[in-house]
Design an enzyme around this catalytic site. Structure first.
Site, PDB file in Angstrom:
ATOM      1  N   LYS A 125      51.952 -19.896-125.134  1.00 56.56           N
ATOM      2  CA  LYS A 125      51.704 -19.183-126.390  1.00 56.56           C
ATOM      3  C   LYS A 125      50.946 -17.905-126.040  1.00 56.56           C
ATOM      4  CE  LYS A 125      50.961 -20.809-130.230  1.00 56.56           C
ATOM      5  NZ  LYS A 125      51.899 -20.196-131.178  1.00 56.56           N
TER       6      LYS A 125
ATOM      7  N   ARG B  37      46.917 -14.408-123.350  1.00 55.73           N
ATOM      8  CA  ARG B  37      46.063 -13.213-123.383  1.00 55.73           C
ATOM      9  C   ARG B  37      44.632 -13.508-122.957  1.00 55.73           C
ATOM     10  NH1 ARG B  37      48.619  -9.633-128.161  1.00 55.73           N
ATOM     11  NH2 ARG B  37      50.689 -10.540-127.982  1.00 55.73           N
TER      12      ARG B  37
ATOM     13  N   LEU C 175      51.729 -31.649-120.977  1.00 55.54           N
ATOM     14  CA  LEU C 175      51.572 -30.210-120.788  1.00 55.54           C
ATOM     15  C   LEU C 175      50.491 -29.932-119.751  1.00 55.54           C
ATOM     16  CD1 LEU C 175      51.461 -29.559-124.584  1.00 55.54           C
ATOM     17  CD2 LEU C 175      53.286 -28.739-123.097  1.00 55.54           C
ATOM     18  N   GLU C 176      50.707 -28.909-118.940  1.00 53.81           N
ATOM     19  CA  GLU C 176      49.683 -28.433-118.015  1.00 53.81           C
ATOM     20  C   GLU C 176      49.196 -27.087-118.513  1.00 53.81           C
ATOM     21  OE1 GLU C 176      49.145 -26.340-113.729  1.00 53.81           O
ATOM     22  OE2 GLU C 176      50.817 -27.747-113.913  1.00 53.81           O
TER      23      GLU C 176
ATOM     24  N   TYR D 122      69.704 -37.044-118.547  1.00 52.63           N
ATOM     25  CA  TYR D 122      68.460 -37.624-118.029  1.00 52.63           C
ATOM     26  C   TYR D 122      68.399 -39.114-118.342  1.00 52.63           C
ATOM     27  CZ  TYR D 122      63.522 -37.697-116.724  1.00 52.63           C
ATOM     28  OH  TYR D 122      62.324 -37.954-116.110  1.00 52.63           O
TER      29      TYR D 122
END
Length: 183
Positions: free
Chosen positions: A106, A111, A131-132, A164
């Site tokens: 994101k 930023r 998530l990493e 998968y």
């Protein structure tokens, strides 16, 4: 072909591709929900923050809980400089056989120097996404639970020969924060 909001909404509502699903962009702090060409997912309130306190080696074939400090039920965490944290998405995904997702960062977090390495949601995979969040700076970065955390772009193609699910992938049906594992 990249999927737009109408196609994502249809797959989420008819095929339960994303659950729970937010069918609009909710801009409460860091946004989450459907966007014109993607979906902003949220992370939960359990985190595993990478640490080297015990001198453990980060070995993807033999990954250990010793590499992490687990933090539960917090509204936010601080990711130390040049470190990373793992979190599970609030959403559960059931990827159709002809749709693949690509996770991206994101811009609000990017930023600040917080990256989300690209991750693929393979056609036929289902589960909670791990998530990493990588801190690329020399300062700590705050990551918020139950808030927009990453974006997924969805791509549709022809049916693959083997999905998968067909090959019984090692992360099929995962829940919570699943560490790296070899099969």
């Amino acid at each position: 072909m990249i999927l737009n909001d109408k196609q994502i909404i249809k797959l989420a509502e008819e095929d339960e591709m994303i659950s729970p699903f937010v069918n609009k962009s909710v801009a409460n702090g860091i946004s989450h929900g459907v966007n014109p060409f993607g979906y902003d997912l949220r992370c939960g309130s359990e985190f595993k923050i990478f640490t080297n306190i015990k001198g453990a080696t980060a070995d993807p074939k033999n990954f250990s809980e010793d590499n992490f400090i687990t933090v539960k039920d917090e509204k936010s965490i601080l990711i130390p400089p040049n470190s990373f944290a793992l979190a599970a998405s609030l959403e559960y995904f059931k990827m159709p056989r002809n749709v693949t997702g690509l996770v991206t960062a994101k811009s609000t977090y990017a930023r600040c120097g917080l990256g989300v390495p690209p991750t693929v949601l393979e056609a036929g995979w289902e589960g909670v996404l791990v998530l990493e969040f990588s801190n690329h700076t020399s300062n700590s970065i705050r990551l918020y639970a139950n808030s927009g955390a990453a974006q997924i772009l969805f791509f549709q193609g022809e049916q693959p020969e083997v999905s998968y699910a067909d090959r019984d992938g090692k992360y099929q049906g995962q829940t919570g924060i699943t560490l790296a594992k070899s099969k």
